[in-house]
Design a protein around this motif. Sequence first.
Motif, PDB file in Angstrom:
ATOM      1  N   UNK A  23      78.620  76.135   2.953  1.00 18.93           N
ATOM      2  CA  UNK A  23      78.454  77.578   3.152  1.00 18.93           C
ATOM      3  C   UNK A  23      77.070  78.039   2.701  1.00 18.93           C
ATOM      4  N   UNK A  24      76.570  77.509   1.586  1.00 19.34           N
ATOM      5  CA  UNK A  24      75.231  77.852   1.110  1.00 19.34           C
ATOM      6  C   UNK A  24      74.191  77.401   2.133  1.00 19.34           C
ATOM      7  N   UNK A  25      74.340  76.191   2.668  1.00 25.45           N
ATOM      8  CA  UNK A  25      73.409  75.681   3.669  1.00 25.45           C
ATOM      9  C   UNK A  25      73.426  76.551   4.932  1.00 25.45           C
ATOM     10  N   UNK A  26      74.613  76.956   5.381  1.00 25.88           N
ATOM     11  CA  UNK A  26      74.727  77.828   6.557  1.00 25.88           C
ATOM     12  C   UNK A  26      74.047  79.172   6.284  1.00 25.88           C
ATOM     13  N   UNK A  31      69.507  82.893   7.191  1.00 25.96           N
ATOM     14  CA  UNK A  31      68.436  83.688   6.581  1.00 25.96           C
ATOM     15  C   UNK A  31      67.064  83.284   7.114  1.00 25.96           C
ATOM     16  N   UNK A  32      66.920  82.010   7.496  1.00 29.20           N
ATOM     17  CA  UNK A  32      65.648  81.513   8.034  1.00 29.20           C
ATOM     18  C   UNK A  32      65.512  81.761   9.536  1.00 29.20           C
ATOM     19  N   UNK A  52      73.792  74.046  16.094  1.00 31.91           N
ATOM     20  CA  UNK A  52      72.877  75.175  15.936  1.00 31.91           C
ATOM     21  C   UNK A  52      73.638  76.312  15.261  1.00 31.91           C
ATOM     22  N   UNK A  53      73.102  76.791  14.152  1.00 33.94           N
ATOM     23  CA  UNK A  53      73.715  77.865  13.379  1.00 33.94           C
ATOM     24  C   UNK A  53      72.761  79.056  13.358  1.00 33.94           C
ATOM     25  N   UNK A  54      73.279  80.223  13.706  1.00 35.45           N
ATOM     26  CA  UNK A  54      72.482  81.448  13.723  1.00 35.45           C
ATOM     27  C   UNK A  54      73.440  82.628  13.666  1.00 35.45           C
ATOM     28  N   UNK A  55      72.902  83.812  13.536  1.00 33.77           N
ATOM     29  CA  UNK A  55      73.738  85.016  13.556  1.00 33.77           C
ATOM     30  C   UNK A  55      74.516  85.052  14.869  1.00 33.77           C
TER      31      UNK A  55
END
Length: 68
Positions: A23-26, A31-32, A52-55
């Motif tokens: 969860x911290x990594x996500x 945030x980046x 791929x992780x994003x909003x």
Amino acid sequence: MTRATILYGGHEYVVARDEEQVRVEVDELIADGGGWLSVNHGRGRLQPAHLWVDRGVSIAVIDTTQPE
């Protein structure tokens, strides 16, 4: 063994990290401005995969650590 299962796009992926670490990594990836989360896919013989992780991307992280 510490393990988290990730549900992404209707598929299951696993990582040898605890749920909180994932969860911290996500959160950091979002945030980046988005990024690739390294995971494993499959049963028995795991294959490396990258998600791929994003909003706006739906992802679930489940603690699937096996009790000792």
